[in-house]
Enzyme design. Sequence first.
Site, PDB file in Angstrom:
ATOM      1  N   ASP A  58       0.811  -1.218   0.000  1.00 54.74           N
ATOM      2  CA  ASP A  58       0.000   0.000   0.000  1.00 54.74           C
ATOM      3  C   ASP A  58       0.843   1.267   0.000  1.00 54.74           C
ATOM      4  OD1 ASP A  58      -2.247  -1.652   0.131  1.00 54.74           O
ATOM      5  OD2 ASP A  58      -2.185  -1.696   2.320  1.00 54.74           O
ATOM      6  N   GLU A  59       1.984   1.216  -0.634  1.00 58.71           N
ATOM      7  CA  GLU A  59       2.883   2.371  -0.663  1.00 58.71           C
ATOM      8  C   GLU A  59       2.466   3.391  -1.711  1.00 58.71           C
ATOM      9  OE1 GLU A  59       3.861  -0.781  -1.193  1.00 58.71           O
ATOM     10  OE2 GLU A  59       5.325  -1.386   0.317  1.00 58.71           O
TER      11      GLU A  59
ATOM     12  N   LYS B 212       1.871   2.025  -5.114  1.00 58.69           N
ATOM     13  CA  LYS B 212       2.417   1.434  -6.349  1.00 58.69           C
ATOM     14  C   LYS B 212       1.509   1.706  -7.544  1.00 58.69           C
ATOM     15  CE  LYS B 212       2.349  -2.550  -4.288  1.00 58.69           C
ATOM     16  NZ  LYS B 212       2.079  -2.139  -2.910  1.00 58.69           N
TER      17      LYS B 212
ATOM     18  N   ASN C  32      -5.296 -10.299  -3.699  1.00 58.20           N
ATOM     19  CA  ASN C  32      -5.028  -9.761  -2.357  1.00 58.20           C
ATOM     20  C   ASN C  32      -4.556  -8.305  -2.480  1.00 58.20           C
ATOM     21  OD1 ASN C  32      -2.677 -10.688  -3.590  1.00 58.20           O
ATOM     22  ND2 ASN C  32      -1.722 -11.414  -1.716  1.00 58.20           N
TER      23      ASN C  32
ATOM     24  N   GLY D 261      -4.487  -4.386  -3.747  1.00 54.64           N
ATOM     25  CA  GLY D 261      -5.490  -3.366  -4.028  1.00 54.64           C
ATOM     26  C   GLY D 261      -4.748  -2.112  -4.447  1.00 54.64           C
ATOM     27  N   HIS D 262      -4.848  -1.757  -5.702  1.00 54.76           N
ATOM     28  CA  HIS D 262      -4.102  -0.621  -6.236  1.00 54.76           C
ATOM     29  C   HIS D 262      -5.090   0.451  -6.685  1.00 54.76           C
ATOM     30  CE1 HIS D 262      -0.580  -3.587  -7.187  1.00 54.76           C
ATOM     31  NE2 HIS D 262      -0.852  -3.492  -5.899  1.00 54.76           N
TER      32      HIS D 262
ATOM     33  N   THR E 122      -5.879 -11.707   3.638  1.00 56.76           N
ATOM     34  CA  THR E 122      -7.014 -11.067   2.975  1.00 56.76           C
ATOM     35  C   THR E 122      -8.148 -12.073   2.768  1.00 56.76           C
ATOM     36  OG1 THR E 122      -6.086 -11.583   0.819  1.00 56.76           O
ATOM     37  CG2 THR E 122      -5.520  -9.427   1.755  1.00 56.76           C
TER      38      THR E 122
ATOM     39  N   GLN F  32       1.979  -6.100  -3.092  1.00 58.42           N
ATOM     40  CA  GLN F  32       2.470  -6.193  -1.718  1.00 58.42           C
ATOM     41  C   GLN F  32       3.755  -5.367  -1.550  1.00 58.42           C
ATOM     42  OE1 GLN F  32       1.514  -9.657  -3.171  1.00 58.42           O
ATOM     43  NE2 GLN F  32      -0.442  -8.778  -2.673  1.00 58.42           N
TER      44      GLN F  32
ATOM     45  N   THR G 184      -8.554  -3.569  -0.459  1.00 52.60           N
ATOM     46  CA  THR G 184      -9.124  -4.892  -0.716  1.00 52.60           C
ATOM     47  C   THR G 184     -10.101  -5.309   0.371  1.00 52.60           C
ATOM     48  OG1 THR G 184      -7.176  -5.538  -1.963  1.00 52.60           O
ATOM     49  CG2 THR G 184      -8.510  -7.336  -1.081  1.00 52.60           C
TER      50      THR G 184
ATOM     51  N   LYS H  25      -8.707  -1.176   8.722  1.00 50.38           N
ATOM     52  CA  LYS H  25      -7.926  -0.008   9.115  1.00 50.38           C
ATOM     53  C   LYS H  25      -6.445  -0.397   9.088  1.00 50.38           C
ATOM     54  CE  LYS H  25      -8.016   3.423  12.789  1.00 50.38           C
ATOM     55  NZ  LYS H  25      -8.479   3.809  14.085  1.00 50.38           N
TER      56      LYS H  25
HETATM   57  P1  GDP Z   1      -0.712   0.261  -3.565  1.00 48.81           P
HETATM   58  O1  GDP Z   1      -1.314  -1.001  -3.047  1.00 48.81           O
HETATM   59  O2  GDP Z   1       0.754   0.339  -3.305  1.00 48.81           O
HETATM   60  O3  GDP Z   1      -1.052   0.540  -4.994  1.00 48.81           O
HETATM   61  O4  GDP Z   1      -1.364   1.437  -2.700  1.00 48.81           O
HETATM   62  P2  GDP Z   1      -2.933   1.600  -2.346  1.00 48.81           P
HETATM   63  O5  GDP Z   1      -3.626   2.069  -3.565  1.00 48.81           O
HETATM   64  O6  GDP Z   1      -3.446   0.392  -1.662  1.00 48.81           O
HETATM   65  O7  GDP Z   1      -2.854   2.713  -1.221  1.00 48.81           O
HETATM   66  C1  GDP Z   1      -2.279   3.967  -1.469  1.00 48.81           C
HETATM   67  C2  GDP Z   1      -3.384   5.028  -1.257  1.00 48.81           C
HETATM   68  O8  GDP Z   1      -2.778   6.289  -1.192  1.00 48.81           O
HETATM   69  C3  GDP Z   1      -4.362   5.108  -2.397  1.00 48.81           C
HETATM   70  O9  GDP Z   1      -5.619   5.450  -1.889  1.00 48.81           O
HETATM   71  C4  GDP Z   1      -3.819   6.220  -3.282  1.00 48.81           C
HETATM   72  O10 GDP Z   1      -4.820   6.889  -4.018  1.00 48.81           O
HETATM   73  C5  GDP Z   1      -3.231   7.130  -2.244  1.00 48.81           C
HETATM   74  N1  GDP Z   1      -2.038   7.880  -2.671  1.00 48.81           N
HETATM   75  C6  GDP Z   1      -1.048   7.533  -3.530  1.00 48.81           C
HETATM   76  N2  GDP Z   1      -0.095   8.481  -3.566  1.00 48.81           N
HETATM   77  C7  GDP Z   1      -0.490   9.457  -2.714  1.00 48.81           C
HETATM   78  C8  GDP Z   1       0.102  10.706  -2.287  1.00 48.81           C
HETATM   79  O11 GDP Z   1       1.187  11.076  -2.703  1.00 48.81           O
HETATM   80  N3  GDP Z   1      -0.606  11.430  -1.379  1.00 48.81           N
HETATM   81  C9  GDP Z   1      -1.796  11.017  -0.874  1.00 48.81           C
HETATM   82  N4  GDP Z   1      -2.407  11.804   0.020  1.00 48.81           N
HETATM   83  N5  GDP Z   1      -2.366   9.862  -1.243  1.00 48.81           N
HETATM   84  C10 GDP Z   1      -1.719   9.084  -2.151  1.00 48.81           C
HETATM   85  P1  IMO Z   2      -0.901  -4.225  -2.209  1.00 48.66           P
HETATM   86  O1  IMO Z   2      -0.453  -4.767  -3.542  1.00 48.66           O
HETATM   87  C1  IMO Z   2      -0.955  -4.655   2.121  1.00 48.66           C
HETATM   88  C2  IMO Z   2      -1.049  -8.723   3.717  1.00 48.66           C
HETATM   89  C3  IMO Z   2      -2.294  -9.167   4.452  1.00 48.66           C
HETATM   90  C4  IMO Z   2      -1.689 -10.122   5.465  1.00 48.66           C
HETATM   91  C5  IMO Z   2      -0.583 -10.792   4.673  1.00 48.66           C
HETATM   92  C6  IMO Z   2      -0.966 -12.138   4.088  1.00 48.66           C
HETATM   93  O2  IMO Z   2      -2.184  -3.502  -2.250  1.00 48.66           O
HETATM   94  O3  IMO Z   2       0.206  -3.468  -1.557  1.00 48.66           O
HETATM   95  P2  IMO Z   2      -2.485 -12.858   2.020  1.00 48.66           P
HETATM   96  O4  IMO Z   2      -3.938 -12.652   1.763  1.00 48.66           O
HETATM   97  O5  IMO Z   2      -1.585 -12.302   0.981  1.00 48.66           O
HETATM   98  O6  IMO Z   2      -2.145 -14.291   2.332  1.00 48.66           O
HETATM   99  O7  IMO Z   2      -2.206 -12.049   3.402  1.00 48.66           O
HETATM  100  O8  IMO Z   2      -0.261  -9.898   3.618  1.00 48.66           O
HETATM  101  N1  IMO Z   2      -1.269  -8.214   2.335  1.00 48.66           N
HETATM  102  C7  IMO Z   2      -1.189  -6.920   2.011  1.00 48.66           C
HETATM  103  N2  IMO Z   2      -0.996  -5.826   2.782  1.00 48.66           N
HETATM  104  N3  IMO Z   2      -1.060  -4.527   0.787  1.00 48.66           N
HETATM  105  C8  IMO Z   2      -1.229  -5.618   0.000  1.00 48.66           C
HETATM  106  O9  IMO Z   2      -1.211  -5.549  -1.339  1.00 48.66           O
HETATM  107  C9  IMO Z   2      -1.335  -6.881   0.618  1.00 48.66           C
HETATM  108  N4  IMO Z   2      -1.522  -8.134   0.161  1.00 48.66           N
HETATM  109  C10 IMO Z   2      -1.466  -8.936   1.222  1.00 48.66           C
HETATM  110  O10 IMO Z   2      -2.941  -8.090   5.068  1.00 48.66           O
HETATM  111  O11 IMO Z   2      -1.067  -9.390   6.499  1.00 48.66           O
HETATM  112 MG    MG Z   3      -2.857  -1.638  -1.795  1.00 47.64          MG
END
Ligand code: GDP
Ligand code: IMO
Ligand code: MG
Length: 431
Positions: free
Chosen positions: A13-14, A16, A38, A40-41, A131, A225, A301, A305
């Site tokens: 969830d960085e 990506k 698993n 969620g982008h 997940t 991940q 996903t 929290k």
């Molecule tokens: P991913 O799994 O690495 O693709 O990241 P996620 O989409 O799960 O979570 C990142 C969240 O931060 C998403 O809701 C994005 O829309 C949001 N996001 C991405 N870059 C930024 C940023 O620079 N600032 C803020 N406030 N939100 C961001």
């Molecule tokens: P993205 O691509 C954050 C975590 C789950 C759990 C562990 C194992 O959006 O960054 P799994 O269902 O893979 O066997 O769960 O990994 N996890 C993630 N945490 N972002 C994800 O994907 C994740 N995919 C799995 O919460 O701790």
């Molecule tokens: Mg994510």
Amino acid sequence: MANVVVVGAQWGDEGKGKIVDWLSERADVIARFQGGHNAGHTLVIDGKVYKLHVLPSGVVRGGKLSVIGNGVVLDPWHLVKEIATVREQGVDISKETLMIAENTPLILPIHGELDRAREEAASKGTKIGTTGRGIGPCYEDKVGRRAIRVADLADPATLEARVDRALQHHNPLRKGLGMPEVNREELIAQLAEIAPQVLEFAAPVWKVLNEKRKAGKRILFEGAQGALLDIDFGTYPFVTSSNVIAGQAATGVGIGPGSIDYVLGIVKAYTTRVGEGPFPTELDDADGERLGTRGHEFGTTTGRKRRCGWFDAALVRQTCATSGITGISLTKLDVLDGFETLKICVGYELDGERLDYLPTAADQQARCKPIYEEMDGWSESTEGARSWNDLPAAAIKYVKRVEELIECPVALLSTSPERDDTILVTDPFAD
Ligand code: GDP
Ligand code: IMO
Ligand code: MG
């Protein structure tokens, strides 16, 4: 540079998805190489939100080839639903724009059931907080040589034989866990029904990508991940069931490791984690709440929290090493706006000793106490900044300190969820 790998450098969830979408303008092919739904982008383009789980983030841009590689585990029913959802949002998906490797293992309903049953039965301290999508059980079947793969869907006799092989393992296991046995005919019928919708996109991805590479096309690999969830280098056993680090990009689609020119690590300006497991810089105070609220830290996903904490430079230095990261994209800098003081973890204290990396043993990881360095925060808004000139001096100082501590340069900076609120320092695709 022809080929760029994007990987998460923390616990996922960085950001990506946002960065892959932004970079995909420069790429011809966008390929997922591990994980499954698993992931969620989230992408935000002119206010429109797209949530992708197994489809590569490149699908949203027209005219690109999106690839699901063999390193992915694919739930065909989820795939069909996700395609329908994005099509409703106006995204064009056809066999010209989406390709699925024939050797991709399929996630079956039994995998999700087993995943959830194990989690429900787990005692405190052994629950992983998965997940619940069947990711682990499907990878187990792959390594156990009993997975059903995309290519098996093409021939009814093969499919039946593969189902029998899988059930030979799963039915006794389910019985032992008090779960009902799987009805063979029902599973075969379900798979036969979904087969054409998957086979439509099936291709020898290794061959197509090697041809693209030879033709000078640019490939962008999209990791899911983050490195600390890697099956080998993550906080085991609180990890996902695949290799997540950049080395997986090659095996996850079938190209040579020499074809990777640049590894971009995605790094959040603080730290989050969803699910169980050690997290040395976790905050359970007002600062942690503030990070979660400002950063909208709820899972894409599962809606859970996310746990929040200060930036951990020791961990990111470690993940930059295990993924061979060339440069990072620092995301969500804007979430730090308004903090009077910011803390950065520079190492750990364990049993009276100072460590500059996270030790391997789970009990030691859990006992590591962060050693912090403090920095001044800034009161100005960085939200939506598109150039260095838009950033206050204290924010620039923070970014520079992050670079120094992790021993890796910042190539991109992100200041909001919107695609174009991105500052380019070094283009990963530049020659
Ligand atoms: P991913 O799994 O690495 O693709 O990241 P996620 O989409 O799960 O979570 C990142 C969240 O931060 C998403 O809701 C994005 O829309 C949001 N996001 C991405 N870059 C930024 C940023 O620079 N600032 C803020 N406030 N939100 C961001
Ligand atoms: P993205 O691509 C954050 C975590 C789950 C759990 C562990 C194992 O959006 O960054 P799994 O269902 O893979 O066997 O769960 O990994 N996890 C993630 N945490 N972002 C994800 O994907 C994740 N995919 C799995 O919460 O701790
Ligand atoms: Mg994510």
